[in-house]
Structure formats: structure tokens, C-alpha cells
Write an enzyme that holds these catalytic residues in place. Structure first.
Site, PDB file in Angstrom:
ATOM      1  N   ARG A  23       0.811  -1.226   0.000  1.00  0.00           N
ATOM      2  CA  ARG A  23       0.000   0.000   0.000  1.00  0.00           C
ATOM      3  C   ARG A  23       0.837   1.265   0.000  1.00  0.00           C
ATOM      4  O   ARG A  23       0.356   2.332  -0.323  1.00  0.00           O
ATOM      5  CB  ARG A  23      -0.903   0.025   1.235  1.00  0.00           C
ATOM      6  N   GLN A  46       2.154  22.702  22.045  1.00  0.00           N
ATOM      7  CA  GLN A  46       1.447  23.318  20.915  1.00  0.00           C
ATOM      8  C   GLN A  46       1.921  22.662  19.622  1.00  0.00           C
ATOM      9  O   GLN A  46       3.063  22.219  19.529  1.00  0.00           O
ATOM     10  CB  GLN A  46       1.773  24.811  20.791  1.00  0.00           C
ATOM     11  N   ASN A  48       2.000  23.916  15.574  1.00  0.00           N
ATOM     12  CA  ASN A  48       1.802  25.093  14.736  1.00  0.00           C
ATOM     13  C   ASN A  48       2.034  24.732  13.275  1.00  0.00           C
ATOM     14  O   ASN A  48       2.875  23.881  12.968  1.00  0.00           O
ATOM     15  CB  ASN A  48       2.779  26.205  15.131  1.00  0.00           C
ATOM     16  N   ARG A  59      11.584  33.157   7.739  1.00  0.00           N
ATOM     17  CA  ARG A  59      10.936  33.296   9.043  1.00  0.00           C
ATOM     18  C   ARG A  59      11.976  32.999  10.117  1.00  0.00           C
ATOM     19  O   ARG A  59      12.592  31.960  10.111  1.00  0.00           O
ATOM     20  CB  ARG A  59       9.760  32.331   9.177  1.00  0.00           C
ATOM     21  N   HIS A  62      13.976  32.848  15.867  1.00  0.00           N
ATOM     22  CA  HIS A  62      13.243  33.028  17.114  1.00  0.00           C
ATOM     23  C   HIS A  62      13.635  32.012  18.175  1.00  0.00           C
ATOM     24  O   HIS A  62      13.966  30.870  17.856  1.00  0.00           O
ATOM     25  CB  HIS A  62      11.740  32.856  16.873  1.00  0.00           C
ATOM     26  N   LYS A  72      11.561  22.360  19.824  1.00  0.00           N
ATOM     27  CA  LYS A  72      10.735  22.312  18.618  1.00  0.00           C
ATOM     28  C   LYS A  72      11.097  21.069  17.820  1.00  0.00           C
ATOM     29  O   LYS A  72      12.259  20.666  17.783  1.00  0.00           O
ATOM     30  CB  LYS A  72      10.972  23.546  17.736  1.00  0.00           C
ATOM     31  N   HIS A 119      15.766  29.566  16.084  1.00  0.00           N
ATOM     32  CA  HIS A 119      15.331  28.775  14.930  1.00  0.00           C
ATOM     33  C   HIS A 119      14.731  29.681  13.868  1.00  0.00           C
ATOM     34  O   HIS A 119      13.994  30.619  14.173  1.00  0.00           O
ATOM     35  CB  HIS A 119      14.271  27.757  15.372  1.00  0.00           C
ATOM     36  N   TYR A 132       5.267  22.516  13.201  1.00  0.00           N
ATOM     37  CA  TYR A 132       6.123  22.573  14.387  1.00  0.00           C
ATOM     38  C   TYR A 132       5.386  21.886  15.539  1.00  0.00           C
ATOM     39  O   TYR A 132       4.253  22.239  15.830  1.00  0.00           O
ATOM     40  CB  TYR A 132       6.298  23.996  14.896  1.00  0.00           C
ATOM     41  N   LYS A 167       9.220  42.642  11.965  1.00  0.00           N
ATOM     42  CA  LYS A 167       9.766  42.231  13.260  1.00  0.00           C
ATOM     43  C   LYS A 167      11.072  41.455  13.074  1.00  0.00           C
ATOM     44  O   LYS A 167      12.066  41.740  13.736  1.00  0.00           O
ATOM     45  CB  LYS A 167       8.736  41.368  13.989  1.00  0.00           C
ATOM     46  N   ASP A 168      11.086  40.479  12.164  1.00  0.00           N
ATOM     47  CA  ASP A 168      12.287  39.669  11.952  1.00  0.00           C
ATOM     48  C   ASP A 168      13.418  40.474  11.322  1.00  0.00           C
ATOM     49  O   ASP A 168      14.589  40.210  11.573  1.00  0.00           O
ATOM     50  CB  ASP A 168      11.977  38.442  11.096  1.00  0.00           C
TER      51      ASP A 168
END
Length: 181
Positions: A23, A46, A48, A59, A62, A72, A119, A132, A167-168
Site C-alpha cells: 500500500r 502546541q 503550529n 521566518r 526566534h 521544537k 530557529h 512545528y 519584526k524579523d
């Protein structure tokens, strides 16, 4: 799962151990027992999903500081990304050292990011999608960031940056925030 350690202590590349049949295949993408056996934190607070319209979108970088430091587990589920992590542990022999790993829907590879690692990633394809699993809740007061183009880090991104958040783009350079560097 196949765990491969990196030059950054505690960071692992995780490949699938496929169990094929007529399969297709079956593979485990997460197992708390296997994470603990490799000294990794198995908590998932969490999950994400990040979607990127344009190739070149960046991105990051952070991280969160204690007491809200995050682990993460990053996986690209559509398209391809170049994922970068930076060791931000001041007492680590690899402090401010980074690695980059290509994560794609095709290679199904994941990157485990320990606490106190910045990251970020760059989309290598249009419509790249990233999931994530995060070990701590997002806590804005503890969020920190690094400039993707900081000369101290000297990260070589594979393609020109086409999109980045304000912001980044505006995190302070390390030279202005580190003493003795």
C-alpha cells in the site's frame, strides 16, 4: 525513527524508519519513549502550521528564554525549506554556532531543536508548508530573536530573501547586545 546527532549538542536530525508494504509505508514521526531514550524532551504543548506563498520567504530567527524556553520538532510537509538553528546557550562550547538542514516533503526529515536554540527557515519553493511541535506555550514576554543576516552568525542562506516580516528584519545585531564579542 532514526536519530542522527549534529555538531550542536542536543540537536538531532530525525529520519523516518519506513515499514513498506504493497500500500505504501507506515512510519512513526514521534514517540515520547524514543525521545526520552535519546535524552530529548518529549513534551508537546502546541502544534503550529506555517504556510509560505513565495520561494525565498524567511521566518526567524526566534527563541524563548527561561522559564519559557521551547523545544521544537520541525517538519516540512509541502515543498522545501532550509532550516537553521543557532546555539544560544552561553555556557555551551558551541555558543553562537549554527547548522542548516534541508527539510522537504520528499525527504520527510525532521529537525529537533533543543531549548535555548534560535530557529528560522527559508522557503526554497513556493507554497512551502511547515509543521512545528513545540514543547512550551508561546510566551511573548520571553520571546527573543536574531537577525537572519547578522555578521557574527554569518549564515549562508541558499537563495535571496524575498519576504520577511518587519519584526524579523529589525532584531538587534548581536554586536550591540553581547558583551565581549
Amino acid at each position: 525513527m532514526i536519530f542522527t546527532s549534529t555538531k550542536l549538542a542536543g540537536a538531532f536530525i530525525i529520519d523516518l524508519e519506513e515499514k513498506p508494504d504493497h500500500r505504501g509505508f507506515f512510519a512513526r514521526t514521534f514517540c515520547a519513549d524514543e525521545f526520552v531514550a535519546h535524552g530529548l524532551k518529549p513534551t508537546v504543548a502546541q502544534c503550529n502550521l506555517s504556510f509560505n506563498h513565495k520561494k525565498g520567504t524567511l521566518r526567524g530567527m526566534h527563541y524563548q528564554i527561561l522559564p519559557a524556553a521551547e523545544t521544537k520538532l520541525i517538519r516540512c510537509t509541502k515543498g522545501a525549506i532550509y532550516d537553521v538553528i543557532v546555539d544560544m546557550r552561553p555556557d555551551s562550547p558551541t555558543y553562537l554556532t549554527h547548522i542548516g538542514v534541508e527539510l522537504t516533503a520528499e525527504n520527510r526529515r525532521a529537525l529537533y531543536v533543543p531549548e535555548m536554540f534560535a530557529h528560522g527557515y527559508q522557503a526554497l519553493t513556493d507554497n512551502a508548508e511547515v509543521i512545528y511541535q513545540v514543547g512550551e506555550f508561546y510566551t511573548p514576554g520571553y520571546e527573543r530573536g536574531l537577525r537572519y543576516d547578522d555578521p557574527i552568525l554569518d549564515i549562508s542562506w541558499p537563495i535571496p530573501v524575498t519576504e520577511i516580516s518587519e519584526k524579523d528584519q529589525n532584531w538587534a545585531l548581536l554586536e550591540s547586545v553581547l558583551i565581549g564579542v
